[in-house]
Scaffold this motif. Sequence first.
Motif, PDB file in Angstrom:
ATOM      1  N   ALA A   1      48.654  21.705   1.838  1.00 19.97           N
ATOM      2  CA  ALA A   1      47.899  22.718   2.578  1.00 19.97           C
ATOM      3  C   ALA A   1      46.583  22.985   1.849  1.00 19.97           C
ATOM      4  O   ALA A   1      46.524  22.976   0.620  1.00 19.97           O
ATOM      5  N   LEU A   2      45.538  23.222   2.621  1.00 25.10           N
ATOM      6  CA  LEU A   2      44.236  23.511   2.029  1.00 25.10           C
ATOM      7  C   LEU A   2      44.238  24.905   1.418  1.00 25.10           C
ATOM      8  O   LEU A   2      44.898  25.813   1.918  1.00 25.10           O
ATOM      9  N   GLU A   3      43.496  25.050   0.358  1.00 24.91           N
ATOM     10  CA  GLU A   3      43.361  26.366  -0.267  1.00 24.91           C
ATOM     11  C   GLU A   3      42.501  27.253   0.639  1.00 24.91           C
ATOM     12  O   GLU A   3      41.553  26.780   1.260  1.00 24.91           O
ATOM     13  N   PRO A   4      42.815  28.524   0.713  1.00 27.21           N
ATOM     14  CA  PRO A   4      41.961  29.395   1.522  1.00 27.21           C
ATOM     15  C   PRO A   4      40.560  29.465   0.902  1.00 27.21           C
ATOM     16  O   PRO A   4      40.408  29.593  -0.300  1.00 27.21           O
ATOM     17  N   GLY A   5      39.566  29.330   1.711  1.00 26.98           N
ATOM     18  CA  GLY A   5      38.186  29.375   1.235  1.00 26.98           C
ATOM     19  C   GLY A   5      37.640  28.000   0.891  1.00 26.98           C
ATOM     20  O   GLY A   5      36.462  27.855   0.598  1.00 26.98           O
ATOM     21  N   ALA A   6      38.489  26.977   0.907  1.00 25.90           N
ATOM     22  CA  ALA A   6      38.007  25.622   0.624  1.00 25.90           C
ATOM     23  C   ALA A   6      37.360  25.065   1.887  1.00 25.90           C
ATOM     24  O   ALA A   6      37.752  25.382   3.004  1.00 25.90           O
ATOM     25  N   ALA A   7      36.363  24.234   1.685  1.00 27.43           N
ATOM     26  CA  ALA A   7      35.676  23.634   2.818  1.00 27.43           C
ATOM     27  C   ALA A   7      36.607  22.651   3.503  1.00 27.43           C
ATOM     28  O   ALA A   7      37.397  21.968   2.862  1.00 27.43           O
ATOM     29  N   THR A   8      36.514  22.578   4.822  1.00 27.37           N
ATOM     30  CA  THR A   8      37.344  21.629   5.560  1.00 27.37           C
ATOM     31  C   THR A   8      36.796  20.230   5.340  1.00 27.37           C
ATOM     32  O   THR A   8      35.575  20.025   5.310  1.00 27.37           O
ATOM     33  N   PRO A   9      37.661  19.252   5.160  1.00 31.66           N
ATOM     34  CA  PRO A   9      37.176  17.887   4.924  1.00 31.66           C
ATOM     35  C   PRO A   9      36.535  17.316   6.176  1.00 31.66           C
ATOM     36  O   PRO A   9      37.007  17.533   7.290  1.00 31.66           O
TER      37      PRO A   9
END
Length: 80
Positions: A63-71
């Motif tokens: 899961a992506l970290e909150p606040g990380a840019a979407t790939p």
Amino acid sequence: MPDMSASAHIAATHLVPLAKELDENKVTPGVLGFLVFAALAVGVWFLMKSMNRHMGRVDFEEALEPGAATPSKKDAPGTA
């Protein structure tokens, strides 16, 4: 010396002659020990084979970290 109960003393006196009959240089696990060890080895081999098969079927997406840019598409692996 601690005080032994009568039953423990009788059991100890009966087991001592049995232990003296065994030659310390000739005691081996024997065929039964080998068969038990071989059965355990085969069981572990089958368990490892099954585990590798099940781990190959796992589809894990982190899961992506909150606040990380979407790939984006250009960041995806395998694209140039």
